[in-house]
Design an enzyme around this catalytic site. Structure first.
Site, short mmCIF file in Angstrom:
data_model
loop_
_atom_site.label_atom_id
_atom_site.label_comp_id
_atom_site.label_asym_id
_atom_site.label_seq_id
_atom_site.Cartn_x
_atom_site.Cartn_y
_atom_site.Cartn_z
N ARG A 6 6.15 4.71 12.48
CA ARG A 6 7.52 4.46 12.03
C ARG A 6 8.43 4.43 13.25
O ARG A 6 9.21 5.35 13.47
CB ARG A 6 7.97 5.52 11.03
CG ARG A 6 7.20 5.51 9.73
CD ARG A 6 7.90 6.38 8.70
NE ARG A 6 7.20 6.38 7.43
CZ ARG A 6 7.69 6.94 6.32
NH1 ARG A 6 8.86 7.53 6.35
NH2 ARG A 6 7.00 6.92 5.19
N GLN A 25 8.14 17.50 4.35
CA GLN A 25 8.27 16.34 3.46
C GLN A 25 7.74 16.61 2.07
O GLN A 25 8.36 16.28 1.07
CB GLN A 25 7.52 15.14 4.06
CG GLN A 25 7.67 13.86 3.24
CD GLN A 25 6.49 12.92 3.41
OE1 GLN A 25 5.38 13.21 2.98
NE2 GLN A 25 6.73 11.80 4.07
N ASP A 60 8.38 4.34 -2.67
CA ASP A 60 7.58 3.25 -2.13
C ASP A 60 6.24 3.09 -2.85
O ASP A 60 5.52 2.11 -2.58
CB ASP A 60 7.33 3.47 -0.64
CG ASP A 60 8.58 3.26 0.19
OD1 ASP A 60 9.42 2.43 -0.21
OD2 ASP A 60 8.73 3.93 1.22
N ASP A 67 16.43 5.85 5.05
CA ASP A 67 16.38 7.24 5.51
C ASP A 67 17.54 7.56 6.43
O ASP A 67 18.19 8.61 6.31
CB ASP A 67 15.06 7.50 6.26
CG ASP A 67 13.86 7.55 5.33
OD1 ASP A 67 14.05 7.86 4.14
OD2 ASP A 67 12.75 7.27 5.80
N TRP A 125 13.59 3.58 -4.07
CA TRP A 125 13.37 4.70 -3.13
C TRP A 125 11.90 5.11 -3.09
O TRP A 125 11.38 5.50 -2.04
CB TRP A 125 14.25 5.88 -3.56
CG TRP A 125 13.97 7.14 -2.81
CD1 TRP A 125 14.53 7.54 -1.64
CD2 TRP A 125 13.06 8.18 -3.18
NE1 TRP A 125 14.03 8.76 -1.26
CE2 TRP A 125 13.13 9.18 -2.19
CE3 TRP A 125 12.19 8.36 -4.27
CZ2 TRP A 125 12.36 10.33 -2.24
CZ3 TRP A 125 11.42 9.51 -4.32
CH2 TRP A 125 11.50 10.48 -3.32
N GLY A 131 14.07 13.51 4.73
CA GLY A 131 15.35 13.47 4.04
C GLY A 131 15.68 14.76 3.32
O GLY A 131 16.83 14.99 2.92
#
Length: 798
Positions: free
Chosen positions: A358, A686, A489, A365, A487, A706
């Site tokens: 990423r 997470q 995925d 995000d 949101w 997040g």
């Protein structure tokens, strides 16, 4: 089981046992020169990009998970014994070896005691610099003279692009050099003529060049060839050179380079010696020489450390609280905000798990991450917000990932049609008002910014375009299309399938847009938004209520997910909590939806994303089926969403329930049972394994999530109820009924607001009186114009 404690005065977490259930990490540096270090000195370094600028190597998904790192080895020249200044990598028996690690704000200090020798290693990156300090203090606490050798070790990458370094070995093991300069600095250079990667991540320090030097002690030996230092059939716990007590003077010429420097210390009883290691980016004979000359003294290092602490501690001063919950105090006053600041800086780009997959700023995000930091660093938040607004396309959608160092507004190519996500730009309706509310910069809505591909608009125009993007892409039931994904995925509805979660986001966006339009004197825009909201409300009520909760989504072929008629994923957390947050639910629907959350999704470790798990659902629609039950999107506890549950219960006035969810989601609440959570008890992770898993409570993927922003936002603005708005500061706490109150000091628009909340009647929510500097105010909003430089606010609940 306890492995450490919070020291709020020093703003540190102190790890008292080195054998933590996982490697407990910290971040050093900035978004230019970044580094990760663990409680056992493991970790790696990167320049601008964790994927394309990684200059220190880490072997991901290994045991331990943090090796190699930034190591000091000590060798007793009298008896041949050796150990490391951190417990690992040598790993001496803990009945003989004591270790403490103090993780602070962008620095870490590791102390150890072994066989009468105390070592203290301090690691940090000075503010605004592109090098790091390793500072080692060695003290002889025994009653006899000691003759020691100290060795450093780190492992350089052969190519800064991680794929080239770790996969394309037939190329990358032949291009590195490591050699000693006349100034006795290590120069690591990479001869790469096949890629422009070095130029992309470096703009003046020499493409893919690194230097390393020793100060405060003579250089008594070196090894820059990894195999010469470690040994062909050895590892980090028993390096050949350290065991022998003498470096061999090797250079790296292909294969692998390392930073092996040796100095010998003779210490009398009670004597201490301090040495400095400096490691940085650029050519050794120019940048390295100049930097070492300017910064290479213990006095300068100490000065730089104090400057670093002062800088970070000032950011943490935006809100300081005193509540009956000490663990919440640790979180709000230090670690919750620090976690937000680190996540804001690095998005999801570099951690002990994120391995370069990423690279850049994920759009959705990064917009949400702004919520956690806007009070602490409003100028940086504005810059990031403007960057993300220029990542919006002229059709209202967004580029999925923004490469901050390469982004060219007005010249970017739109993604293919099938790659648009439906939620991306709707997060602006959370972030933009949060920024305006914090700063009072209402004129920000009139600022003109370009779109990513072509054209430009005011920020207000960008918001309108975001709404139109979804309104122009509605399904057959009048709900927004899910496109590639909302949101979640893991959800594949088909391009024209419909997402109720996005419908609730859109509703909140329309409401917010109408409010902004009203404040800007644009009644026609407000009327347009409210008319669109009325149509959306009718479709939500007609098609999405399942009797006790809201459905999840409707696929392109008409299949309804999240219904009592489907065995798997019957209840979906997001649509329940966002029905409340968006105020789309009727009061009775809100009550029943949140009751369903409590009954079907709540666990002692947090709220599951959905339940029951997916086992038979088609992969073409529900990608979550690939995960084991009780993990991540398949009935796991996705911590990003926990703040939404807290907010929803606060909006309904259920302070006791909101607090229960807050405690379940708060890392500090697990400090006394760290073996259950396993990850650092000072930062978010997470995902947490739910009760559908045999390992309920285990948490994975720390720091960059997040969950950091949403937990901090929900705790400070909804539980404590200190909510900035364009017109001033709203105070609307929703606390546990058994709290007698709390105190807070809030920095707001360069003014200090001291708040005392009293709760003599034991209620959860409801402000009876609000007093500012002795004046009783009407309502619960303190007008910004009434605030002086320092202010005393009294809130009486009842």
């Amino acid at each position: 089981m306890n492995y450490g404690y919070f020291d709020d005065q020093a703003k540190e977490y102190v790890i008292t046992r080195p054998d933590t259930p996982a490697s407990w990490s910290n971040y050093l540096g900035s978004t230019e020169y970044g580094a990760i270090i663990t409680n056992n000195a493991g970790g790696y370094g990167f320049y601008k990009s964790g994927a394309r600028g990684r200059f220190l190597r880490l072997r991901f998904n290994s045991v331990p998970m943090d090796q190699p790192g930034r190591y000091f080895y000590l060798h007793d020249r009298e008896n041949g014994d050796y150990w490391s200044a951190s417990w690992q990598p040598v790993g001496k028996p803990l009945e003989k070896y004591q270790s403490t690690c103090r993780h602070g704000t962008a620095y870490s200090v590791i102390q150890s005691h072994y066989e009468g020798i105390e070592a203290e290693a301090t690691y940090f990156v000075p503010l605004g610099q592109k090098f790091e300090y390793w500072r080692l203090k060695v003290t002889n606490q025994s009653d006899r003279p000691r003759d020691l050798s100290v060795f450093t070790f780190c492992e350089f990458t052969n190519q800064w692009i991680t794929f080239q370094d770790r996969v394309n070995l037939q190329y990358s093991i032949f291009i590195v050099k490591g050699e000693l300069t006349e100034d006795k600095l290590l120069r690591v250079s990479i001869h790469d003529h096949l890629s422009k990667a070095g130029d992309e991540v470096d703009s003046g320090h020499g493409a893919m060049q690194t230097w390393m030097g020793l100060a405060g002690a003579p250089l008594d030996g070196y090894d820059f060839n990894r195999e010469a230092f470690i040994g062909t059939y050895r590892s980090y716990h028993n390096p050949q050179v350290v065991e022998q007590g003498q470096c061999s003077g090797s250079s790296a010429y292909g294969d692998n380079a390392c930073g092996g420097l040796q100095t010998n210390l003779a210490l009398q009883p009670g004597e201490s010696r301090e040495i400095l290691v400096m490691l940085g980016i650029g050519d050794a004979e120019t940048v390295g020489r100049k930097t070492a000359a300017e910064f290479g003294s213990p006095e300068r290092a100490e000065s730089e450390l104090q400057k670093l602490k002062a800088n970070w501690h000032a950011k943490l001063g935006s809100l300081v609280v005193e509540t009956p919950d000490e663990e919440l105090n640790h979180t709000i006053n230090v670690w919750g905000l620090y976690n937000c600041l680190i996540t804001f800086a690095w998005s999801r780009a570099a951690s002990l798990v994120y391995n370069g997959e990423r690279d850049g700023l994920g759009f959705r995000d990064s917009v949400q991450d702004i919520l956690g930091v806007v009070a602490a660093i409003p100028e940086d938040a504005q810059a990031r917000l403007e960057l993300m607004l220029t990542g919006q396309l002229s059709n209202g959608g967004a580029i999925p990932v923004i490469q901050a160092f390469e982004h060219r507004p007005g010249h970017e190519s739109p993604p293919p049609l099938e790659e648009y996500r439906s939620d991306d730009c709707l997060w602006f309706f959370n972030a933009v008002p949060a920024f305006v509310g914090e700063t009072g910069k209402v004129d920000f809505y009139n600022k003109v910014l370009p779109y990513a591909d072509e054209g430009e608009a005011t920020v207000f125009g960008h918001l309108r375009r975001a709404l139109e993007f979804n309104l122009e892409r509605m399904g057959k039931h009048g709900l927004p299309c899910g496109l590639q994904a909302d949101w979640n995925d893991c959800l594949r509805l088909g391009y024209y399938g419909e997402s109720l979660f996005v419908a609730f986001q859109l509703r909140l966006g329309l409401t917010t847009y109408a409010e902004i339009a009203g404040n800007l004197g644009k009644p026609e825009e407000a009327s347009w938004a409210l008319a669109e909201r009325e149509k959306l409300d009718a479709n939500i009520q007609e098609h999405t209520w399942d009797g006790n909760w809201f459905i999840w989504a409707i696929t392109e072929d008409g299949t309804v997910y999240g219904t009592k008629d489907y065995d798997e994923g019957q209840v979906y957390l997001n649509t329940q909590v966002w029905s409340v947050i968006s105020e789309a639910a009727t009061p009775e629907q809100a009550r029943l939806a949140m009751q369903s959350v409590r009954e079907k999704l709540a666990t002692p470790y947090g709220l599951m994303l959905a339940a029951p798990p997916f086992v038979k659902a088609p992969f073409s629609v529900m990608r979550a089926v690939v995960f084991n039950s009780g993990i991540k999107e398949n009935a796991g506890i996705f911590n990003h969403t926990q703040g939404w549950g807290i907010m929803a219960e606060c909006m309904l006035g259920n302070g006791d329930q909101a607090y229960e969810y807050l405690r379940a989601a708060m890392p500090a609440a697990y400090n006394e049972k760290a073996e259950v959570r396993q990850l650092e008890p000072y930062v978010q992770g997470q995902t947490t394994y739910s009760t559908y898993s045999p390992r309920a409570g285990n948490t994975r993927l720390s720091w960059l999530t997040g969950a950091a922003a949403w937990f901090y936002y929900s705790a400070t603005q909804y539980v404590l109820g200190i909510r900035p708005e364009a017109g001033g500061l709203r105070l609307d706490p929703c606390i546990p009924g058994d709290w007698e109150g709390f105190k807070a000091t809030r920095r707001f628009r360069n003014k200090t607001v001291e708040i005392e909340v009293r709760n003599p009647e034991g209620v959860c929510r409801g402000v009876k009186t609000l007093t500012l500097n002795g004046e009783v105010l009407e309502g619960i909003l303190i007008p910004a114009e009434k605030l002086g430089e320092t202010n005393k606010v009294e809130v009486l609940l009842g």
